[in-house]
Enzyme design. Structure first.
Site, PDB file in Angstrom:
ATOM      1  N   ASP A  12       5.089   4.210  -3.095  1.00 44.33           N
ATOM      2  CA  ASP A  12       6.337   4.545  -3.789  1.00 44.33           C
ATOM      3  C   ASP A  12       6.141   5.491  -4.964  1.00 44.33           C
ATOM      4  O   ASP A  12       6.894   5.454  -5.938  1.00 44.33           O
ATOM      5  CB  ASP A  12       7.052   3.267  -4.292  1.00 44.33           C
ATOM      6  CG  ASP A  12       7.364   2.322  -3.150  1.00 44.33           C
ATOM      7  OD1 ASP A  12       7.652   2.809  -2.044  1.00 44.33           O
ATOM      8  OD2 ASP A  12       7.321   1.094  -3.371  1.00 44.33           O
ATOM      9  N   LYS A  15       6.359  10.322  -2.886  1.00 49.35           N
ATOM     10  CA  LYS A  15       5.833  11.234  -1.845  1.00 49.35           C
ATOM     11  C   LYS A  15       6.963  11.942  -1.108  1.00 49.35           C
ATOM     12  O   LYS A  15       6.876  13.131  -0.805  1.00 49.35           O
ATOM     13  CB  LYS A  15       4.983  10.440  -0.829  1.00 49.35           C
ATOM     14  CG  LYS A  15       3.788   9.740  -1.457  1.00 49.35           C
ATOM     15  CD  LYS A  15       3.050   8.882  -0.445  1.00 49.35           C
ATOM     16  CE  LYS A  15       3.819   7.663   0.009  1.00 49.35           C
ATOM     17  NZ  LYS A  15       4.067   6.658  -1.022  1.00 49.35           N
ATOM     18  N   GLY A  39       9.085   3.724   2.881  1.00 48.01           N
ATOM     19  CA  GLY A  39      10.466   4.100   2.551  1.00 48.01           C
ATOM     20  C   GLY A  39      10.364   5.318   1.664  1.00 48.01           C
ATOM     21  O   GLY A  39       9.957   5.211   0.518  1.00 48.01           O
ATOM     22  N   HIS A  40      10.659   6.484   2.219  1.00 48.96           N
ATOM     23  CA  HIS A  40      10.496   7.740   1.476  1.00 48.96           C
ATOM     24  C   HIS A  40      11.875   8.307   1.151  1.00 48.96           C
ATOM     25  O   HIS A  40      12.664   8.582   2.052  1.00 48.96           O
ATOM     26  CB  HIS A  40       9.668   8.739   2.288  1.00 48.96           C
ATOM     27  CG  HIS A  40       8.258   8.271   2.529  1.00 48.96           C
ATOM     28  ND1 HIS A  40       7.333   8.982   3.243  1.00 48.96           N
ATOM     29  CD2 HIS A  40       7.615   7.149   2.118  1.00 48.96           C
ATOM     30  CE1 HIS A  40       6.188   8.318   3.266  1.00 48.96           C
ATOM     31  NE2 HIS A  40       6.339   7.203   2.600  1.00 48.96           N
ATOM     32  N   GLN A 224       2.493   4.857   2.157  1.00 48.53           N
ATOM     33  CA  GLN A 224       1.861   3.898   1.237  1.00 48.53           C
ATOM     34  C   GLN A 224       1.001   4.635   0.192  1.00 48.53           C
ATOM     35  O   GLN A 224       1.320   5.753  -0.153  1.00 48.53           O
ATOM     36  CB  GLN A 224       1.019   2.859   2.007  1.00 48.53           C
ATOM     37  CG  GLN A 224       1.839   1.872   2.828  1.00 48.53           C
ATOM     38  CD  GLN A 224       2.270   2.423   4.175  1.00 48.53           C
ATOM     39  OE1 GLN A 224       1.482   2.952   4.928  1.00 48.53           O
ATOM     40  NE2 GLN A 224       3.541   2.273   4.499  1.00 48.53           N
TER      41      GLN A 224
HETATM   42  P1  GDP Z   1       7.684   7.241  -1.725  1.00 48.14           P
HETATM   43  O1  GDP Z   1       7.578   6.001  -0.904  1.00 48.14           O
HETATM   44  O2  GDP Z   1       6.381   7.618  -2.330  1.00 48.14           O
HETATM   45  O3  GDP Z   1       8.330   8.391  -0.993  1.00 48.14           O
HETATM   46  O4  GDP Z   1       8.635   6.874  -2.956  1.00 48.14           O
HETATM   47  P2  GDP Z   1      10.046   6.099  -2.875  1.00 48.14           P
HETATM   48  O5  GDP Z   1      11.062   7.019  -2.323  1.00 48.14           O
HETATM   49  O6  GDP Z   1       9.887   4.779  -2.214  1.00 48.14           O
HETATM   50  O7  GDP Z   1      10.281   5.779  -4.398  1.00 48.14           O
HETATM   51  C1  GDP Z   1      10.368   6.789  -5.361  1.00 48.14           C
HETATM   52  C2  GDP Z   1      11.724   6.695  -6.063  1.00 48.14           C
HETATM   53  O8  GDP Z   1      11.697   7.485  -7.210  1.00 48.14           O
HETATM   54  C3  GDP Z   1      12.874   7.218  -5.221  1.00 48.14           C
HETATM   55  O9  GDP Z   1      14.028   6.497  -5.531  1.00 48.14           O
HETATM   56  C4  GDP Z   1      12.996   8.668  -5.681  1.00 48.14           C
HETATM   57  O10 GDP Z   1      14.305   9.196  -5.494  1.00 48.14           O
HETATM   58  C5  GDP Z   1      12.689   8.525  -7.136  1.00 48.14           C
HETATM   59  N1  GDP Z   1      12.047   9.674  -7.775  1.00 48.14           N
HETATM   60  C6  GDP Z   1      11.122  10.535  -7.261  1.00 48.14           C
HETATM   61  N2  GDP Z   1      10.677  11.370  -8.218  1.00 48.14           N
HETATM   62  C7  GDP Z   1      11.321  11.027  -9.355  1.00 48.14           C
HETATM   63  C8  GDP Z   1      11.256  11.501 -10.721  1.00 48.14           C
HETATM   64  O11 GDP Z   1      10.501  12.402 -11.075  1.00 48.14           O
HETATM   65  N3  GDP Z   1      12.069  10.859 -11.619  1.00 48.14           N
HETATM   66  C9  GDP Z   1      12.915   9.855 -11.272  1.00 48.14           C
HETATM   67  N4  GDP Z   1      13.667   9.304 -12.226  1.00 48.14           N
HETATM   68  N5  GDP Z   1      12.995   9.407 -10.009  1.00 48.14           N
HETATM   69  C10 GDP Z   1      12.199   9.966  -9.078  1.00 48.14           C
HETATM   70  P1  IMO Z   2       5.685   3.876   0.921  1.00 46.52           P
HETATM   71  O1  IMO Z   2       5.243   4.789   2.030  1.00 46.52           O
HETATM   72  C1  IMO Z   2       4.966   0.260  -1.403  1.00 46.52           C
HETATM   73  C2  IMO Z   2       2.999  -3.065   0.676  1.00 46.52           C
HETATM   74  C3  IMO Z   2       3.830  -4.315   0.874  1.00 46.52           C
HETATM   75  C4  IMO Z   2       2.747  -5.362   0.827  1.00 46.52           C
HETATM   76  C5  IMO Z   2       1.587  -4.682   1.531  1.00 46.52           C
HETATM   77  C6  IMO Z   2       1.470  -5.048   3.017  1.00 46.52           C
HETATM   78  O2  IMO Z   2       7.160   3.825   0.748  1.00 46.52           O
HETATM   79  O3  IMO Z   2       4.948   4.184  -0.330  1.00 46.52           O
HETATM   80  P2  IMO Z   2       2.869  -4.365   5.167  1.00 46.52           P
HETATM   81  O4  IMO Z   2       4.309  -4.561   5.516  1.00 46.52           O
HETATM   82  O5  IMO Z   2       2.435  -2.949   5.189  1.00 46.52           O
HETATM   83  O6  IMO Z   2       1.962  -5.253   5.974  1.00 46.52           O
HETATM   84  O7  IMO Z   2       2.735  -4.888   3.658  1.00 46.52           O
HETATM   85  O8  IMO Z   2       1.814  -3.291   1.421  1.00 46.52           O
HETATM   86  N1  IMO Z   2       3.613  -1.818   1.183  1.00 46.52           N
HETATM   87  C7  IMO Z   2       4.174  -0.885   0.407  1.00 46.52           C
HETATM   88  N2  IMO Z   2       4.385  -0.873  -0.923  1.00 46.52           N
HETATM   89  N3  IMO Z   2       5.310   1.319  -0.650  1.00 46.52           N
HETATM   90  C8  IMO Z   2       5.078   1.324   0.679  1.00 46.52           C
HETATM   91  O9  IMO Z   2       5.271   2.413   1.451  1.00 46.52           O
HETATM   92  C9  IMO Z   2       4.530   0.175   1.280  1.00 46.52           C
HETATM   93  N4  IMO Z   2       4.192  -0.175   2.542  1.00 46.52           N
HETATM   94  C10 IMO Z   2       3.627  -1.384   2.469  1.00 46.52           C
HETATM   95  O10 IMO Z   2       4.758  -4.472  -0.175  1.00 46.52           O
HETATM   96  O11 IMO Z   2       2.351  -5.590  -0.508  1.00 46.52           O
HETATM   97 MG    MG Z   3       8.495   4.130  -0.758  1.00 47.88          MG
END
Ligand code: GDP
Ligand code: IMO
Ligand code: MG
Length: 423
Positions: A12, A15, A39-40, A224
């Site tokens: 998270d 990416k 979840g991207h 991840q």
């Molecule tokens: P990922 O799994 O690495 O793609 O990240 P996620 O999408 O799960 O979580 C990142 C969250 O931060 C999302 O809600 C993005 O919209 C938000 N986000 C990304 N970059 C920034 C930033 O520079 N500032 C803020 N406030 N939010 C951001």
């Molecule tokens: P993105 O791509 C954050 C974590 C779960 C748990 C562990 C194992 O959005 O960054 P799993 O379901 O993979 O067997 O869970 O890994 N986990 C993540 N945490 N971002 C993710 O993906 C994750 N995918 C798995 O919360 O701790």
């Molecule tokens: Mg994510």
């Protein structure tokens, strides 16, 4: 120019946003590992997309999207994602390929994930219950695995599924006293998946190499983060794949020598979802401030994310094992408003050279902090490094010094334009 974008913390990191931005200059975006546990998030104007299986390039109408061998594909999630994009007027027709060797997540994987976690009680991993561990287990075990190629050859799958489900039901009854699963129901679902998805299934390895030979630019999108890597993360509190950049070669059949740049994405602080060690965690008001301001709730499960200071040793370790060349630091805006900000360094009585991923060793280390003055101003409208408040620049510099890599991209908000480029 082929680029790999990976998370250097516990997932998270942002990416999705970084890949979406870089995809403008790339022809193809490839997911090479993980599954619908990811979840991207991509934010375009007032539209927000949360992608679990499709590469983040999917939101750009001309970008080719590839789901490669190393991904575990939940067809139900994938079809929902394709439908939801199509409702927003985005078609994947002619620009989407799934590897015939990618493994398929079916209902019994999700059931097993849930039953196992429930049975572990307080020792659970805190998985996303997306069936990831059970599907990768079947892949490694081989005998009971279902791949995309099996969905294409649907007639042959009937007998195979009957065998698999009979085996799974014995385990479910013996270990969890659970209701049996019906093989015929799963086969009916697979027929639908086959009918809707076979058009996209091909040899993605051959495809990617053809495209590389043709001079196309490819972006490899990690899922991840490095500390969730099965072999190099905080095992057993990890996911079941090589979530660091080390997974890219096996995940898609393109050797690292063909990738020109590895960009590591970090948050300006650290978050983690699920159980496991987290040396710089803030279980206090500051942690709650970051959670509220950064909207730190899981994109896939909605769970509140655990928040803490940036841990320089974690990122240095992740960057070292992943061959990272530069950092993209997201969420600098989220730290604005705090009186002071801290950078954590894991130590073991004395300084350590490398962050220990072994959790027994980790339980013995402590985190010490370097404190810097906070930056009060709102950063969400800042569009260049020069315009950042002096202390925000100091903070970025301190991270660069601690990790030993340049921060070339800075996020000051979720949308595309809230991004500062330093190259
Ligand atoms: P990922 O799994 O690495 O793609 O990240 P996620 O999408 O799960 O979580 C990142 C969250 O931060 C999302 O809600 C993005 O919209 C938000 N986000 C990304 N970059 C920034 C930033 O520079 N500032 C803020 N406030 N939010 C951001
Ligand atoms: P993105 O791509 C954050 C974590 C779960 C748990 C562990 C194992 O959005 O960054 P799993 O379901 O993979 O067997 O869970 O890994 N986990 C993540 N945490 N971002 C993710 O993906 C994750 N995918 C798995 O919360 O701790
Ligand atoms: Mg994510």
């Amino acid at each position: 120019m082929n680029i790999c974008v990976v998370g250097l913390q516990w997932g998270d990191e942002g990416k999705g946003k970084v890949v979406d931005i870089l995809a403008e200059k790339n022809d193809i975006v490839v997911r090479y590992g993980g599954g619908a546990n990811a979840g991207h998030t991509v934010v375009i104007g007032d539209k927000k997309f949360a992608l679990h299986l499709l590469p983040s390039g999917a939101v750009r109408p001309n970008t080719v999207c590839v789901i490669a061998n190393g991904v575990v594909v939940d067809p139900e999630v994938l079809l929902t994602e394709i439908d939801s994009l199509s409702q927003k007027g985005i078609s994947l027709q002619g620009r989407f390929f799934i590897s015939e060797n990618a493994h398929v997540v079916l209902d019994y994987h999700k059931a097993e994930d849930r039953l196992r976690e429930e049975s572990l009680g307080k020792n659970k991993i805190g998985t996303t219950i997306r069936g990831i561990g059970p599907c990768y287990s079947d892949k490694v075990g081989r005998s009971f695995a279902v791949r995309m190629a099996d969905l294409v050859n649907i007639e042959k799958l009937k007998d195979k599924l009957e065998n698999i489900v009979a085996y799974k039901n014995k385990i479910f009854a013996a270990l969890y006293n659970a209701q049996p699963i019906n093989a015929a129901d799963i086969y009916e679902k697979c027929k639908v998946y086959s009918q809707k998805l076979s058009q996209y299934v091909c040899d993605t390895t051959a495809y990617l190499h053809e495209q590389i030979d043709g001079g196309r630019n490819i972006l490899f999108e990690g899922a991840q983060g490095a500390l969730l890597d099965l072999d190099h993360g905080t095992f057993p509190f990890v996911t079941s794949s090589n979530a660091s950049s080390l997974g890219v070669g096996p995940g898609c059949g393109v050797p690292v020598q063909m990738i020109n740049n590895f960009i590591g994405v970090v948050k300006a602080y650290t978050t983690r979802v699920g159980a496991g060690p987290f040396p710089s965690e803030l279980e206090n008001e500051t942690g709650q401030y970051i959670r509220d301001k950064g909207h730190e709730y899981g994109t896939t499960t909605g769970r509140p994310r655990r928040c803490g200071w940036f841990d320089a040793m974690v990122v240095k370790y992740a960057a070292r094992i992943g061959g990272i060349n530069e950092l993209a630091m997201m969420h600098l805006d989220t730290l604005a408003g705090l009186d002071e900000v801290k950078i954590g360094y894991t130590i073991d009585g004395k300084e350590i050279k490398m962050f220990p991923s072994n959790i027994d060793k980790l339980s013995k280390v402590q985190c010490v902090f370097k404190t810097l003055k906070g930056f009060g101003e709102d950063l969400s409208e800042v569009d260049s490094f020069e315009k950042l408040p002096a202390m925000a620049k100091e903070y970025v510099k301190a991270v660069e010094d601690a990790v030993g890599l340049p921060v070339t991209i800075i996020g000051v908000g979720p949308s595309r334009k809230q991004t500062i480029f330093r190259k």
